[in-house]
Write an enzyme that holds these catalytic residues in place. Structure first.
Site, PDB file in Angstrom:
ATOM      1  N   GLY A  14       0.835  -1.186   0.000  1.00 44.58           N
ATOM      2  CA  GLY A  14       0.000   0.000   0.000  1.00 44.58           C
ATOM      3  C   GLY A  14       0.867   1.232   0.000  1.00 44.58           C
ATOM      4  O   GLY A  14       2.047   1.185  -0.357  1.00 44.58           O
ATOM      5  N   PHE A  16       1.976   2.920   2.585  1.00 44.57           N
ATOM      6  CA  PHE A  16       2.972   2.953   3.642  1.00 44.57           C
ATOM      7  C   PHE A  16       3.316   1.582   4.206  1.00 44.57           C
ATOM      8  O   PHE A  16       4.219   1.466   5.023  1.00 44.57           O
ATOM      9  CB  PHE A  16       2.474   3.836   4.799  1.00 44.57           C
ATOM     10  CG  PHE A  16       2.129   5.232   4.380  1.00 44.57           C
ATOM     11  CD1 PHE A  16       3.115   6.153   4.117  1.00 44.57           C
ATOM     12  CD2 PHE A  16       0.806   5.621   4.231  1.00 44.57           C
ATOM     13  CE1 PHE A  16       2.805   7.447   3.726  1.00 44.57           C
ATOM     14  CE2 PHE A  16       0.481   6.906   3.846  1.00 44.57           C
ATOM     15  CZ  PHE A  16       1.485   7.826   3.591  1.00 44.57           C
ATOM     16  N   LYS A  38       2.722  -8.208   7.872  1.00 40.51           N
ATOM     17  CA  LYS A  38       2.333  -6.870   7.460  1.00 40.51           C
ATOM     18  C   LYS A  38       3.280  -5.897   8.140  1.00 40.51           C
ATOM     19  O   LYS A  38       3.398  -5.889   9.372  1.00 40.51           O
ATOM     20  CB  LYS A  38       0.883  -6.608   7.867  1.00 40.51           C
ATOM     21  CG  LYS A  38       0.251  -5.376   7.251  1.00 40.51           C
ATOM     22  CD  LYS A  38      -1.238  -5.363   7.603  1.00 40.51           C
ATOM     23  CE  LYS A  38      -1.954  -4.186   6.961  1.00 40.51           C
ATOM     24  NZ  LYS A  38      -3.408  -4.204   7.301  1.00 40.51           N
ATOM     25  N   ASP A 135     -14.247  -0.821   8.113  1.00 42.82           N
ATOM     26  CA  ASP A 135     -13.775  -0.835   6.720  1.00 42.82           C
ATOM     27  C   ASP A 135     -14.082  -2.179   6.067  1.00 42.82           C
ATOM     28  O   ASP A 135     -13.238  -2.761   5.387  1.00 42.82           O
ATOM     29  CB  ASP A 135     -12.277  -0.544   6.657  1.00 42.82           C
ATOM     30  CG  ASP A 135     -11.812  -0.171   5.247  1.00 42.82           C
ATOM     31  OD1 ASP A 135     -12.657   0.257   4.428  1.00 42.82           O
ATOM     32  OD2 ASP A 135     -10.607  -0.304   4.956  1.00 42.82           O
TER      33      ASP A 135
END
Length: 347
Positions: A14, A16, A38, A135
């Site tokens: 992504g 960052f 991650k 989300d």
């Protein structure tokens, strides 16, 4: 025993953060042979989101329909930067957004029912433990070999009933993916369990129709679309090729008043998903699952008119507070309607 691991191939990235394979080199018996890690630069703002994800997953506890977290830690990489890492279950099946793309359109209703039932069980667990995902979308629901799906990416999740710092300070900012936002989120910045249910409805429409729930062109005025979501009686169009049970299910999700919207517990008893087996394989939940949020469909559907005045969108009186909020949200910074963190699949 502390887990030691080596970073494998990159799976996604992504703005960052990145997701890589993680291969354990110590403590092998206690962990699956492959995991997903991650990572973000420890000094970056996104590391706060990653730490929030780790804390939320720890507090939520185990659920077969939610990605498991195996730990976190810091590493110094070859570029000399210090990185914060969260170790998660690995799935090789990508996301439901990927499945829709690969299928070339809507998924079979049998699969939609099964995936929806699994997502609802995950949401019931999240909401029952006092949290909101904030989300939910197809890119954050990942699957693998035997058909299991799990909810992933809790970086924006929050405690239900508790205002975040931004909400307390009344800052005007997005939280989540705009195309999946609920009316109360758009007009009042309210992020509670009902907003996840609205987002679930958007996800079901996308699984059935093969495109996002809201029908807009790329050049559509953002303020106009936000007015459609937040003001008046309009809701996403129900797919014509969906069964009557499915259409009724969506009507329970797309209730403008969050107080009257059905809960995950209620929806699990709806005929559309009641009695559905959520996995194709009767076994213990496999040690595989999400790699992270993959790219959200970039195509945007169609809107007929582009009026210049706000009144076109209003079927009722809009309060000055709501109008002010919408204008500030739209004009403060450019928005990408399709994604919240611009994730792409790189493998």
């Amino acid at each position: 025993m502390e887990l030691e691991w080596v970073r494998g191939e990159e799976l996604g990235r992504g703005n960052f953060a990145t997701i890589n394979l993680a291969i354990p080199t110590k403590g092998f018996d206690q962990f699956p042979p492959l995991m997903a890690v991650k990572s973000s630069v420890a000094a970056s703002s996104v590391s706060v989101s990653l730490k929030n994800e780790k804390q939320i997953l720890d507090r939520i506890g185990n659920c077969p329909q939610i990605v498991s977290c195996f730990g976190d830690g810091f590493t110094i990489e070859r570029d000399g930067e210090k990185y914060y890492n969260v170790l998660l279950e690995y799935a090789n099946g990508g996301s439901l957004a990927d499945s829709v793309k690969i299928h070339g359109g809507g998924l079979p209703e049998f699969d939609v029912r099964r995936y929806t039932a699994a997502i609802l069980r995950g949401l019931r667990h999240v909401h029952g433990n006092g949290f909101v995902h904030c989300d939910l979308k197809l890119a954050n629901v990942l699957n693998f070999g035997n058909g299991d799906v799990k909810i992933a990416d809790f970086g924006l999740a929050k405690v239900a009933g508790k205002k975040t710092a931004a909400e307390t300070e009344q800052r005007f900012e997005w939280r989540g993916t705009p195309m999946s936002m609920s009316p109360e989120t758009v007009t009042g910045g309210e992020y509670e369990p009902p907003c996840d249910i609205w987002a679930l409805g958007c996800a079901v429409v996308e699984m059935v129709a093969g495109k996002p729930a809201w029908n807009v062109r790329p050049e559509t005025d953002i303020f106009g679309l936000m007015m459609r979501i937040g003001v008046g009686d309009e809701v996403p169009e129900l797919p014509e090729n969906l069964s009557d049970e499915g259409r009724d299910f969506l009507r329970r999700c797309f209730v403008k008043d969050p107080r009257k919207r059905w809960t995950a517990e209620m929806l699990l008893n709806h005929p559309f998903v009641a009695g559905i087996t959520v996995t194709l394989k009767e076994a213990e939940p496999p040690m595989e699952s999400p790699t992270g949020p993959f790219d959200f469909p970039e195509s945007l559907p169609t809107c007929s008119d582009q009026p210049s005045d706000d009144s076109y969108f209003c079927s009722s009186t809009v309060s000055p507070e709501t109008m002010s909020r919408l204008r500030r949200l739209v004009t403060e910074k450019p928005l990408d309607w399709s994604v919240s963190d611009s994730w792409v699949t790189v493998r």
